[in-house]
Design an enzyme around this catalytic site. Sequence first.
Site, PDB file in Angstrom:
ATOM      1  N   GLY A   1       2.785   0.256   3.798  1.00  0.00           N
ATOM      2  CA  GLY A   1       2.942  -1.173   4.035  1.00  0.00           C
ATOM      3  C   GLY A   1       2.667  -1.567   5.472  1.00  0.00           C
ATOM      4  N   LEU A   2       1.832  -0.783   6.147  1.00  0.00           N
ATOM      5  CA  LEU A   2       1.572  -1.020   7.564  1.00  0.00           C
ATOM      6  C   LEU A   2       0.123  -1.384   7.868  1.00  0.00           C
ATOM      7  CD1 LEU A   2       3.659   1.930   9.088  1.00  0.00           C
ATOM      8  CD2 LEU A   2       4.345  -0.460   8.787  1.00  0.00           C
ATOM      9  N   GLY A   3      -0.804  -1.126   6.938  1.00  0.00           N
ATOM     10  CA  GLY A   3      -2.216  -1.373   7.203  1.00  0.00           C
ATOM     11  C   GLY A   3      -2.872  -2.246   6.145  1.00  0.00           C
ATOM     12  N   ARG A   4      -3.146  -1.660   4.977  1.00  0.00           N
ATOM     13  CA  ARG A   4      -3.861  -2.390   3.936  1.00  0.00           C
ATOM     14  C   ARG A   4      -3.086  -3.596   3.414  1.00  0.00           C
ATOM     15  NH1 ARG A   4      -4.787   2.749   0.115  1.00  0.00           N
ATOM     16  NH2 ARG A   4      -2.789   3.264   1.125  1.00  0.00           N
TER      17      ARG A   4
ATOM     18  N   CYS B   1       0.889  -1.164   0.000  1.00  0.00           N
ATOM     19  CA  CYS B   1       0.000   0.000   0.000  1.00  0.00           C
ATOM     20  C   CYS B   1       0.923   1.208   0.000  1.00  0.00           C
ATOM     21  CB  CYS B   1      -0.961  -0.037   1.187  1.00  0.00           C
ATOM     22  SG  CYS B   1      -0.215  -0.408   2.783  1.00  0.00           S
TER      23      CYS B   1
END
Length: 375
Positions: A197-200, A194
Amino acid sequence: MNCLTNLSRSYSALPFYNFKCKSSIYPIFVNTKGLVNANDFTGSCYLAKAMSSPTPSIDMEGADDDEKSDVYSTNMTEKMGAVLTYRHELGMNYNFIRPDLIVGSCLQTPEDVDKLRSIGVHTIFCLQQDPDLAYFNVDINAIQEYASTFSDIEHLRAEIRDFDGTDLRLRLPAVVSKLHKAVNRNGGVTYIHCTAGLGRAPATALAYMFWVQGYKLNNALSLLLRNRKCFPNVDAIKSATADILTGLKKRSITLTWNGDNCSTVEVSGLDIGWGQSIPLNYDEKHGSWILHRDLLEGRYEYKYIVDGEWMTNNNEPVTPVNKDGHINNYIQVVDKDPESISAALWRRLGDDDFDLTTNEREIIKQFLDSYPDDE
């Protein structure tokens, strides 16, 4: 550095690869006695389009990447409930979750395609929306065009709205279906990203490991967190799992705001996220404002906007005060038969050691295989 701090969890130090080029949802049940048949997906599939991505409220025109990273990190922390940091100016970063699966931040230049090819990546799976890309001035067309010059790598997009658990839930079936088919087609290593690169991206990877690769959800989550500091929305994955297994069924709800001393009444939250609103219709006969809406199973928080002022409705359930001092209304629609298979599924999803049965895995596999390709 790009990092995440969650005070309620303990993470070991993780290796990041850096290049300088660079609300809980619970069931709203439908009245169904059992799970869907694995052959019944043609009629039940629907294409959940991602809502437009939220953009920072501050005018960032002319700001450098360092300033933009500060604002983006603040937004992540506020919206995702963990102390999150993303430094776009440090370049692309990633972690191997498995030998064949990487979760990371966004590609920033066509040269990043070369870096991913050098480590065996055959599929680049981008979850960003156009406003996400524009915020950091990422030229996605140049990246896609460069990737298309090679026969051993494919660049795909499957958009999910940033910081929005409801959109994540609604989009995961379509997104993981597209990912599953791409992995089967291309083989090799898959790079899911995303913006930070930490949620989705970790949520999508987690759903893929759970639905396709056969992991228990908690085992997949443990593996993910051992290899990358991130904050996937597990509740959204659980809800999406139930959505698939119960046939993506919806139930009608009605919200009411009493009073004729206002000119407009809207609702924000629900299944559209806090960045959107839906107008209520005025009922002259009853002197009230009404919204009828069909919702998937889940617990939804919302708030009224009355003549531009955010308000709760004291005649509808309200949440406790949250960490920011806010109170919202909420609705939780449940299956009227607590003994139904659907209700039992949701109870199982709440177990610490939840796993899918063999039949449920077959249902999900056939769902992902048969989901329409045209998003």
